[in-house]
Design an enzyme around this catalytic site. Structure first.
Site, mmCIF file in Angstrom:
data_model
loop_
_atom_site.group_PDB
_atom_site.id
_atom_site.type_symbol
_atom_site.label_atom_id
_atom_site.label_comp_id
_atom_site.label_asym_id
_atom_site.label_seq_id
_atom_site.Cartn_x
_atom_site.Cartn_y
_atom_site.Cartn_z
ATOM 1 N N SER A 252 0.832 -1.197 0.000
ATOM 2 C CA SER A 252 0.000 0.000 0.000
ATOM 3 C C SER A 252 0.871 1.253 0.000
ATOM 4 O O SER A 252 1.632 1.471 -0.929
ATOM 5 C CB SER A 252 -0.975 -0.048 1.181
ATOM 6 O OG SER A 252 -1.990 0.905 1.023
ATOM 7 N N ASP B 7 -10.251 -5.138 -3.168
ATOM 8 C CA ASP B 7 -9.663 -4.120 -2.294
ATOM 9 C C ASP B 7 -10.563 -2.882 -2.250
ATOM 10 O O ASP B 7 -10.731 -2.210 -3.263
ATOM 11 C CB ASP B 7 -8.271 -3.745 -2.807
ATOM 12 C CG ASP B 7 -7.495 -2.863 -1.861
ATOM 13 O OD1 ASP B 7 -8.112 -2.113 -1.081
ATOM 14 O OD2 ASP B 7 -6.253 -2.909 -1.904
ATOM 15 N N HIS C 44 -7.837 -5.445 1.075
ATOM 16 C CA HIS C 44 -6.617 -4.645 1.276
ATOM 17 C C HIS C 44 -5.745 -5.373 2.290
ATOM 18 O O HIS C 44 -5.646 -4.974 3.454
ATOM 19 C CB HIS C 44 -6.999 -3.238 1.755
ATOM 20 C CG HIS C 44 -5.878 -2.254 1.671
ATOM 21 N ND1 HIS C 44 -5.402 -1.791 0.473
ATOM 22 C CD2 HIS C 44 -5.137 -1.660 2.629
ATOM 23 C CE1 HIS C 44 -4.422 -0.945 0.694
ATOM 24 N NE2 HIS C 44 -4.233 -0.856 2.001
#
Length: 196
Positions: free
Chosen positions: A119, A140, A174
């Site tokens: 990320s 995500d 995520h």
């Protein structure tokens, strides 16, 4: 130290099981620390590779109502046209460069060091011949798959497209998954094979 000019704890390190002849430097995402990623790499480690998972300094993040949290740089917004913390990004890059230089001083050649991240900690390189593995979950909700695809396409215009591998993982949000970590291990083993 990592991140901006604020201090951060020493990195979480998974030492090589034998003499380190390669290293992976992996940066965590917003609000996280290097400890979880060090644990993940300990589960897939290669015996000749040292895994370094630094911790971002704690700083206010505009996107999160200026709450202080581990962050490599400020995030103002998530849209593609959002303003970016250019100074903070440059400082974070300098600190990653310092980690690389430290490993070179420790005897690991720079071509035997892989940079990676999750990320906010993701790293883009300017060496046109560097291989890149980019992974993204198709579910995500924080960083939509479309952004991952756009990033991959942009990288292909800046670097050798044959060196860009973009993988998606079904039902992954995520986060990370076993399949992704297996792909990461295969990538590391391919590009950092043991040396005598």
């Amino acid at each position: 130290m990592c991140g901006n000019n604020m201090s951060a704890p020493l990195p979480a390190i998974v030492p090589a099981a034998k003499k380190a002849t390669a290293a992976v430097i992996f940066l965590h995402g917003l609000g996280d620390t290097g400890h979880g990623w060090a644990e993940a790499f300990a589960g897939i480690r290669s015996p000749h590779v040292k895994y370094i998972c630094p911790h971002a300094p704690v700083m206010p993040v505009s996107l999160n109502m200026n709450m202080a949290m581990p962050s490599w740089f400020d995030i103002i917004g998530l849209s593609p046209d959002a303003q970016e913390d250019e100074a903070g990004i440059k400082q974070a890059a300098e600190n990653v460069k310092s980690l690389v230089e430290q490993e070179v001083r420790n005897g690991i050649p720079s071509h035997r060091i892989i940079l990676g991240g999750f990320s906010q900690g993701s790293i883009n390189c300017v060496n046109k011949d560097i291989p890149i593995l980019q992974c993204h979950g198709d579910c995500d909700p924080l960083v939509p798959l479309m952004f991952g695809s756009l990033t991959s396409e942009r990288l292909k215009t800046m670097l050798n497209p044959a060196n860009i591998t973009f993988k998606t993982y079904s039902s992954m949000m995520h986060s990370s998954c076993i399949e992704e970590m297996t792909d990461a291990k295969q990538f590391i083993d391919k590009h950092l094979p043991p040396v005598d």
